[in-house]
Structures are given as C-alpha cells and as structure tokens.
Design a protein around this motif. Structure first.
Motif, PDB file in Angstrom:
ATOM      1  N   GLN A 228      52.437  22.759  54.119  1.00 18.54           N
ATOM      2  CA  GLN A 228      51.908  24.005  53.583  1.00 18.54           C
ATOM      3  C   GLN A 228      51.925  23.968  52.060  1.00 18.54           C
ATOM      4  O   GLN A 228      52.772  23.309  51.448  1.00 18.54           O
ATOM      5  N   VAL A 229      50.973  24.663  51.458  1.00 24.09           N
ATOM      6  CA  VAL A 229      50.893  24.764  50.003  1.00 24.09           C
ATOM      7  C   VAL A 229      50.795  26.242  49.616  1.00 24.09           C
ATOM      8  O   VAL A 229      50.617  27.116  50.473  1.00 24.09           O
ATOM      9  N   ASP A 230      50.926  26.504  48.344  1.00 23.81           N
ATOM     10  CA  ASP A 230      50.834  27.874  47.858  1.00 23.81           C
ATOM     11  C   ASP A 230      49.436  28.441  48.142  1.00 23.81           C
ATOM     12  O   ASP A 230      48.421  27.765  47.939  1.00 23.81           O
ATOM     13  N   LEU A 231      49.389  29.679  48.593  1.00 24.50           N
ATOM     14  CA  LEU A 231      48.124  30.314  48.991  1.00 24.50           C
ATOM     15  C   LEU A 231      47.546  31.231  47.922  1.00 24.50           C
ATOM     16  O   LEU A 231      46.483  31.819  48.125  1.00 24.50           O
ATOM     17  N   GLY A 232      48.253  31.377  46.802  1.00 23.18           N
ATOM     18  CA  GLY A 232      47.748  32.249  45.753  1.00 23.18           C
ATOM     19  C   GLY A 232      47.663  33.693  46.216  1.00 23.18           C
ATOM     20  O   GLY A 232      48.498  34.182  46.984  1.00 23.18           O
ATOM     21  N   GLU A 233      46.632  34.375  45.802  1.00 25.62           N
ATOM     22  CA  GLU A 233      46.483  35.791  46.122  1.00 25.62           C
ATOM     23  C   GLU A 233      46.222  36.041  47.604  1.00 25.62           C
ATOM     24  O   GLU A 233      46.438  37.150  48.105  1.00 25.62           O
ATOM     25  N   ALA A 234      45.788  35.008  48.309  1.00 26.10           N
ATOM     26  CA  ALA A 234      45.509  35.173  49.744  1.00 26.10           C
ATOM     27  C   ALA A 234      46.755  35.499  50.546  1.00 26.10           C
ATOM     28  O   ALA A 234      46.656  36.008  51.671  1.00 26.10           O
TER      29      ALA A 234
END
Length: 249
Positions: A228-234
């Motif tokens: 998993q990676v960072d999803l930002g504003e999502a």
C-alpha cells in the motif's frame, strides 16, 4: 540510513526501495509479511478456499473475521474486483465499498486485537489474518491454517525510523544497528513468526522456519502481492465509506 548502520548491508535488496519509501530515505526494514485467509480446518475444508472472492459465499454467514483496518479491507475488495489496490479513482473506491456491503452478512466482527484467539476458540471460522499470527496460532491449534489467495496477498513491511526531533538520534541509530545484527534479527523472527528482511539472519534460521511457505512464501506468491502507498486526499473518501460500512449503511 546505511551510513549510520553498519548492519544495514544485511538487508535483502528486494526488501529495499519499496513504493512507500523509495531509496529508504526514512526507514529501515524490520519485519515483513502478508495478509491472507485464515481458516479453522475443523469447520471449513482449507482446500475449498482458493481466493478472496470465496469469502462472499453464503456458507460463511456470520462466520468471518475482518481486521479493524480500513486499508486492508478495501485492498481485498479492490483485488476481488480486479482494480488497482491503491486506486484514488472515486468510482473505484465506491465500487469497492459496494462490494464490501455485499460481504457484510458474512462478517461476524472487525477486530485486530489478538485475532488468533478468535480462530482458536472457534468464534470465527475464517477471515483475513496476518501470516505470522496464523503461524503462531497453528502451533497452538494445528487446525488453524493459512491460505494464500489466488488474487494475491496483501504485502506489508514493519519499519524502523527515527523521528526528526528525536532527543537522542545517535542512540536510536545504535538500537537500529543492534536490531539488524543477524543473530538478533533471527531471534526476533523466530519469536514473532514473521519474516526478517535480513539475509544473514534468514541463513541461520532453523530450516523448518526458513522453508515454511506461510512465513517465507515462494516467489510466485510474492509476485501477485502488492504494498500500500499513501492515497493523498482520496483517503477522505475511503474513510467516509469505511465508517458507513461499519455502521451498516
């Protein structure tokens, strides 16, 4: 980190430069593992479980355990739908939520606290479980098995890092270096049931652990897994759907 940690050289190159920290600027691998399907063989034939999608079958009504972990649960749904597991597309996130709503009649509870106890006591028949937990549970109750789903496991890495404002950074780096000693990393892996990213430590593990596919899965299994990676504003949309899912909406 390798300029401050002599034992960093022992870390497998394959466990470095992962999507969440390219170049390992901020983190040092500590332990790694995967999330797959746990099953109580006294209640469910493990050979009848092949994929994440099987958990949607009616026979699991009120019998499943899911972790109290939004990202892991949505990751599973994305895999079942054939969507990118780190998608930020609103349509994909909604589709995963709707798919998980279909699963809810089968979910007995969400819990990440000592999930092995729920399997051992028979409170749940199957569900999502970390491979190390399944390994340790199997030692106590051989009926607890781990299934590597066809769509791929959820891969993750526990890391060591030093806070930017740490009061004693030199001591912190000394601790990290100590934990990377092969004999120390071997002992940690044996104790907790998770894989060490330390190549020299793996080499001195007992063969029954080093060759156990639950802890050290074969290459073809790892090739199907994703981190998993960072999803930002999502992440906001994920969180909204997660709260609605757990509220039964």
């Amino acid at each position: 980190m390798d300029d401050l940690s002599h034992n960093f050289v022992f870390v497998y190159r394959a466990r470095l430069h992962l999507p969440f920290d390219p170049g390992n600027r901020y983190s040092v691998p500590y332990l790694w593992g995967m999330t797959g399907i746990g099953v109580n063989a006294e209640r469910i034939n493990p050979a009848s479980l092949h994929a994440w999608a099987d958990l949607w079958q009616p026979r699991f009504h009120r019998a499943l355990l899911l972790p109290n972990d939004m990202r892991e649960v949505f990751h599973m749904a994305m895999l079942v739908l054939g969507l990118p597991v780190n998608s930020t597309d609103p349509a994909h996130i909604e589709a995963a939520y709707l798919k998980l709503r279909e699963l809810m009649p089968n979910v007995r509870l969400f819990s990440s606290d000592a999930p092995q106890v729920l399997f051992i006591t028979g409170e749940v028949d199957a569900g999502m479980i970390w491979n190390g937990v399944a390994y340790l549970a199997g030692r106590e109750a051989p009926a607890i098995r781990f299934v590597q789903p066809a769509e791929g496991p959820l891969l993750w890495m526990d890391n060591l890092a030093v806070l930017k404002n740490a009061a004693h950074p030199d001591e912190a780096h000394t601790l990290i270096d100590y934990l990377l000693r092969p004999e120390v990393a071997r002992l940690i892996s044996e104790t907790v049931g998770y894989a060490t990213p330390n190549a020299a430590a793996v080499a001195i593990l007992p063969p029954e652990i080093r060759n156990d596919p639950v802890i050290y899965p074969p290459a073809d299994v790892l090739e199907r897994g994703e981190y998993q990676v960072d999803l930002g504003e999502a992440i906001g949309q994920y969180t909204d759907y997660w709260e609605r899912l757990k509220a039964g909406q």
